[in-house]
Design an enzyme around this catalytic site. Structure first.
Site, PDB file in Angstrom:
ATOM      1  NE  ARG A 159      19.408  28.578  81.419  1.00 58.56           N
ATOM      2  CZ  ARG A 159      18.777  28.804  80.083  1.00 58.56           C
ATOM      3  NH1 ARG A 159      17.626  29.490  80.251  1.00 58.56           N
ATOM      4  NH2 ARG A 159      19.224  28.812  79.088  1.00 58.56           N
ATOM      5  CE  LYS A 183      22.586  30.757  81.003  1.00 58.80           C
ATOM      6  NZ  LYS A 183      23.470  29.862  80.260  1.00 58.80           N
ATOM      7  CG  HIS A 260      21.776  22.435  84.775  1.00 57.81           C
ATOM      8  ND1 HIS A 260      20.852  23.357  84.573  1.00 57.81           N
ATOM      9  CD2 HIS A 260      22.394  22.399  83.536  1.00 57.81           C
ATOM     10  CE1 HIS A 260      21.320  24.160  83.333  1.00 57.81           C
ATOM     11  NE2 HIS A 260      21.941  23.022  82.810  1.00 57.81           N
ATOM     12  NE  ARG A 263      18.408  24.209  81.081  1.00 60.51           N
ATOM     13  CZ  ARG A 263      17.606  25.077  80.285  1.00 60.51           C
ATOM     14  NH1 ARG A 263      16.286  25.357  80.709  1.00 60.51           N
ATOM     15  NH2 ARG A 263      18.128  25.507  79.281  1.00 60.51           N
ATOM     16  CG  HIS A 286      18.980  25.395  74.717  1.00 57.39           C
ATOM     17  ND1 HIS A 286      18.640  23.929  74.470  1.00 57.39           N
ATOM     18  CD2 HIS A 286      19.110  25.523  75.983  1.00 57.39           C
ATOM     19  CE1 HIS A 286      19.180  23.476  75.608  1.00 57.39           C
ATOM     20  NE2 HIS A 286      19.517  24.383  76.560  1.00 57.39           N
ATOM     21  CE1 TYR A 295      19.788  18.158  78.018  1.00 57.75           C
ATOM     22  CE2 TYR A 295      19.455  19.916  76.517  1.00 57.75           C
ATOM     23  CZ  TYR A 295      19.655  19.659  77.766  1.00 57.75           C
ATOM     24  OH  TYR A 295      20.012  20.466  78.739  1.00 57.75           O
TER      25      TYR A 295
END
Length: 318
Positions: A159, A183, A260, A263, A286, A295
């Site tokens: 990110r 995150k 993004h 990404r 993730h 995806y």
């Protein structure tokens, strides 16, 4: 003379003390980013105004008040993602109040989160990625930095905030690895491809990053930043965005390109190339594989290849 009473706190000042306690808990215990905390604060301020307008309080709020809040947000034309985040914010607050003993129930328990239409990620063709990299011309420090930024974003799938927070100690050029903090302050080790590692090596050379280093660092931590701006400070999120946009415009894909998208392109191209979805999940950071699975919906070329090789009537007989 008795001291005058303090003026009442306006509702616009922010959520009440218990909501602020919840926000502090999110930041400290759950590792939520400052941007996430501010988004939650805005949601909870809107919620507190909604309750006040209905003559209600956090202690007395019922499911009907929460539903009315969501419908009000939808009626204001807010995006589905914003409405969903608002309910997540309110639900988190009420669960916190129940867990801390501030009230004995959770009025959001039976309120369903609005379903979000899942849009397909926008992946660029490999040829356009190559054109983007070729759009960075020159060998001056800024060009070396910009090339490294683009190669790292696409090569690692990180990110933009993760790229901006990289420090020199996170990069291992010898083994071709980079430590990324994602995150919730979760760390992961991501491989650096040949192009990304080469671009980083040229940028981190004395003629690259070294040329932008100031005699005196303005802020603590800037000395360890991987990416520097022209003044020798850590390159901000906005600065990274400008790098992507500037070279996207030069390559003729500015309207299609965001950090993004790089990404998304990284993940899609890896799956197209046969990478295991579990590896892609780990690489992108993730928490759930269901996030990565989206995806697979856009890998149409991969779908065609599998279909042609597996279905007995997919191709005409010789």
């Amino acid at each position: 003379m008795a001291p005058s009473a303090a003026p009442p706190v306006e509702a616009e000042a922010g959520p009440d003390a218990r909501a602020e306690e919840f926000l502090a808990w999110l930041a400290v215990e759950r590792g939520r980013s400052p941007r996430t905390i501010e988004a939650y604060r805005r949601d909870l301020l809107r919620y507190s105004r909604h309750l006040a307008a209905r003559g209600c309080s956090l202690d007395a709020a019922a499911a009907t008040d929460v539903v009315a809040f969501i419908r009000s947000a939808q009626g204001d034309g807010l995006a589905a993602a914003s409405v969903t985040r608002m309910l997540v914010s309110v639900r988190g607050l009420h669960r916190f109040l129940e867990a801390e003993g501030h009230r004995g129930d959770d009025p959001t328990a039976d309120v369903e989160i609005p379903s979000l239409p899942r849009g397909l990620p926008k992946a660029l063709p490999v040829a356009r990625i190559a054109a983007l990299m070729d759009a960075v011309v020159g060998d001056d420090p800024a060009a070396r930095r910009d090339r490294a930024v683009l190669e790292v974003l696409y090569g690692t799938g990180c990110r933009i905030s993760e790229a901006g927070s990289l420090s020199l100690g996170d990069v291992d050029l010898h083994d071709g690895l980079v430590r990324v903090t994602g995150k919730g302050a979760r760390e992961r080790i991501v491989p650096l491809g040949r192009c990304a590692a080469g671009a980083l090596e040229r940028w981190l050379a004395p003629e690259g990053r070294g040329a932008l280093e100031p005699e005196l660092w303005a802020r603590r931590g800037d000395a360890e930043a991987v990416f520097l701006n022209q003044r020798g400070g850590r390159l901000s999120r906005q600065g990274l965005w400008l790098v992507v946009r500037r070279h996207g415009d030069a390559a003729g894909i500015g309207s299609l390109l965001t950090p993004h998208v790089l990404r998304h392109s990284c993940a899609t191209h890896m799956l197209d190339g046969g990478a295991d979805i579990r590896f892609v999940q780990e690489m992108l950071g993730h928490a759930s594989i269901s996030t990565t699975q989206i995806y697979t919906r856009v890998s149409t070329e991969r779908l065609r290849r599998v279909y042609r090789s597996a279905h007995p009537r997919a191709v005409a007989p010789a």
